[in-house]
Design an enzyme around this catalytic site. Structure first.
Site, PDB file in Angstrom:
ATOM      1  CG  HIS A  29      -0.413   0.008   2.534  1.00  0.00           C
ATOM      2  ND1 HIS A  29       0.010   1.162   3.156  1.00  0.00           N
ATOM      3  CD2 HIS A  29      -0.203  -0.984   3.428  1.00  0.00           C
ATOM      4  CE1 HIS A  29       0.451   0.876   4.376  1.00  0.00           C
ATOM      5  NE2 HIS A  29       0.340  -0.424   4.560  1.00  0.00           N
ATOM      6  CG  ASP A  82      -2.749   4.259   2.711  1.00  0.00           C
ATOM      7  OD1 ASP A  82      -2.283   3.163   2.334  1.00  0.00           O
ATOM      8  OD2 ASP A  82      -3.717   4.350   3.483  1.00  0.00           O
ATOM      9  CG  ASP A 129       2.360   0.291   8.032  1.00  0.00           C
ATOM     10  OD1 ASP A 129       2.220  -0.446   7.043  1.00  0.00           O
ATOM     11  OD2 ASP A 129       1.440   0.529   8.829  1.00  0.00           O
ATOM     12  CD  GLU A 157      -3.184  -1.231   5.376  1.00  0.00           C
ATOM     13  OE1 GLU A 157      -3.307  -2.264   6.058  1.00  0.00           O
ATOM     14  OE2 GLU A 157      -2.681  -0.171   5.825  1.00  0.00           O
ATOM     15  CD  GLU A 158      -1.730   2.378   7.531  1.00  0.00           C
ATOM     16  OE1 GLU A 158      -2.469   1.952   8.449  1.00  0.00           O
ATOM     17  OE2 GLU A 158      -0.562   2.004   7.375  1.00  0.00           O
ATOM     18  CD  GLU A 174       0.860  -4.198   5.956  1.00  0.00           C
ATOM     19  OE1 GLU A 174       1.671  -3.598   6.708  1.00  0.00           O
ATOM     20  OE2 GLU A 174      -0.202  -3.695   5.580  1.00  0.00           O
ATOM     21  CG  HIS A 183       0.513   3.039  12.465  1.00  0.00           C
ATOM     22  ND1 HIS A 183      -0.797   2.650  12.671  1.00  0.00           N
ATOM     23  CD2 HIS A 183       0.806   2.676  11.190  1.00  0.00           C
ATOM     24  CE1 HIS A 183      -1.271   2.071  11.576  1.00  0.00           C
ATOM     25  NE2 HIS A 183      -0.302   2.074  10.668  1.00  0.00           N
TER      26      HIS A 183
END
Length: 358
Positions: free
Chosen positions: A70, A72, A100, A130-131, A159, A333
């Site tokens: 992903h 984003d 991430d 995705e987030e 991931e 994150h």
């Protein structure tokens, strides 16, 4: 529009990709750059669906693999642009998205450009949103509009997995557990019934709950049942007539969503329970022939994925899938997000060794 130079090393490409902000809802600039880079490669068929970019080989191989990542990130908090740091003598790239999962995306972009004749046909997918809520997920949209692009024998999601292979993933379920009282003035509390006080048994059951460790196809998944939010009351002088405890259940992939819901309802028997969100888990899928070849090529000892990832989307479509990417998932994150350069290079070597012609 930023230009991606795919002749750069994967760590250098990680820096470039991370320095293009792409917080969810703002992926277009990076998606444009990826689309432009892929469109210049004559060995790939390129498809764009919103801010999701698909590039695939069509070599007539008897097997096909999807490799996805992903674009984003979660919001930036002073951690862009990236910078190079050193911890205990080991070089890292620090900044939002390094873990991430833009380091994984960078590896995928480089390999997509360089592997012109891989041993299997490859469908590369780089997707948006995705987030955030699952309904907005780029893979979700793509599966509705172009389900043919998901036809594959095996899938890898980049991931963060510390450069190891993590099979399947836990499912996730969120419910609202509610108690109802009677509103009254707090100076005359005896006239009302306090819904917040009535939620005490809900919290007691959570405190007493002992989650399972569940073995599924040789991997042990750890479950969890936790309150993640509590709300109730409307003013400082009113007895609340409603309290809501939001509970998140992470369940092993041998349970269906319906079984997970039934379990949570049994834990909170006697209370109102409303399901607000549910996503199934994914079994490891490591018995698939391509999965076994992949494990041998990268020299990995597989372990379970505790968090939910989009491997579940592939599993639901009948495509066995694993997580394999650089970065410590504990730092996803995190404001100190950082990835070891050696891990980026190791994941690139692993994928290249597996995908190169024999």
């Amino acid at each position: 529009m930023p230009v991606l130079d795919l002749s750069q090393t994967s760590p250098d490409l990680t820096r470039v990709v991370c320095d293009i902000p792409s917080v969810s809802d703002d992926e277009t600039t990076l998606a444009d750059a990826v689309h432009a880079a892929m469109s210049g490669l004559d060995h790939l068929e390129v498809v764009r669906c919103g801010d999701t970019i698909v590039a695939r080989t069509n070599l007539g191989r008897d097997r096909r693999v999807v490799i996805a990542g992903h674009l984003d990130t979660v919001p930036i908090n002073g951690n862009v642009p990236t910078r190079d740091i050193e911890i205990d003598g080991e070089p890292y790239i620090w900044g939002r998205g390094t873990v991430d999962m833009k380091a994984g995306v960078a590896v995928q972009l480089k390999l997509a450009a360089e592997l012109r004749a891989p041993r299997v046909d490859i469908t590369w997918m780089w997707y948006d949103h995705e987030e955030v809520d699952a309904e907005r997920n780029g893979l979700n949209r793509l599966s509705r509009e172009r389900p043919d692009l998901f036809e594959a024998d095996f899938a890898i999601l980049g991931e963060p997995s510390d450069g190891e292979v993590e099979g399947g993933c836990n499912g996730t379920l969120r419910v609202a557990v509610r108690t109802h009282g009677v509103r009254a003035h707090s100076a005359r509390a005896w006239i009302g019934e306090n819904a917040v006080h009535m939620a005490a048994p809900v919290l007691a059951r959570l405190a007493e709950y002992r989650p399972r460790d569940v073995e599924v196809e040789g991997l042990v998944y750890r479950e969890g049942l936790n309150a993640v939010r509590i709300s109730g009351g409307i003013a400082g002088n009113i007895i609340p007539d409603l309290c809501e405890v939001e509970v998140n259940y992470r369940f092993a992939p041998n349970r269906t969503v319906d079984e997970a819901v039934a379990h949570v309802r049994s834990v909170f028997a006697g209370f109102e329970v409303e399901v607000t969100d549910a996503s199934p888990g994914a079994r490891p899928g490591l018995d698939a022939p391509l999965a076994q070849e992949f494990l041998a090529a990268v020299g990995a000892q597989p372990r379970p994925k505790y968090g939910w990832t989009d491997v579940a989307r592939f599993s639901a479509l009948g495509v066995p899938a694993v997580n394999y990417g650089p970065g410590d998932p504990h730092l996803a994150h995190h404001d100190e997000e950082r990835v070891p350069i050696a891990q980026i290079e190791a994941v690139e070597r692993g994928l290249r060794a597996w995908l190169k012609p024999s």
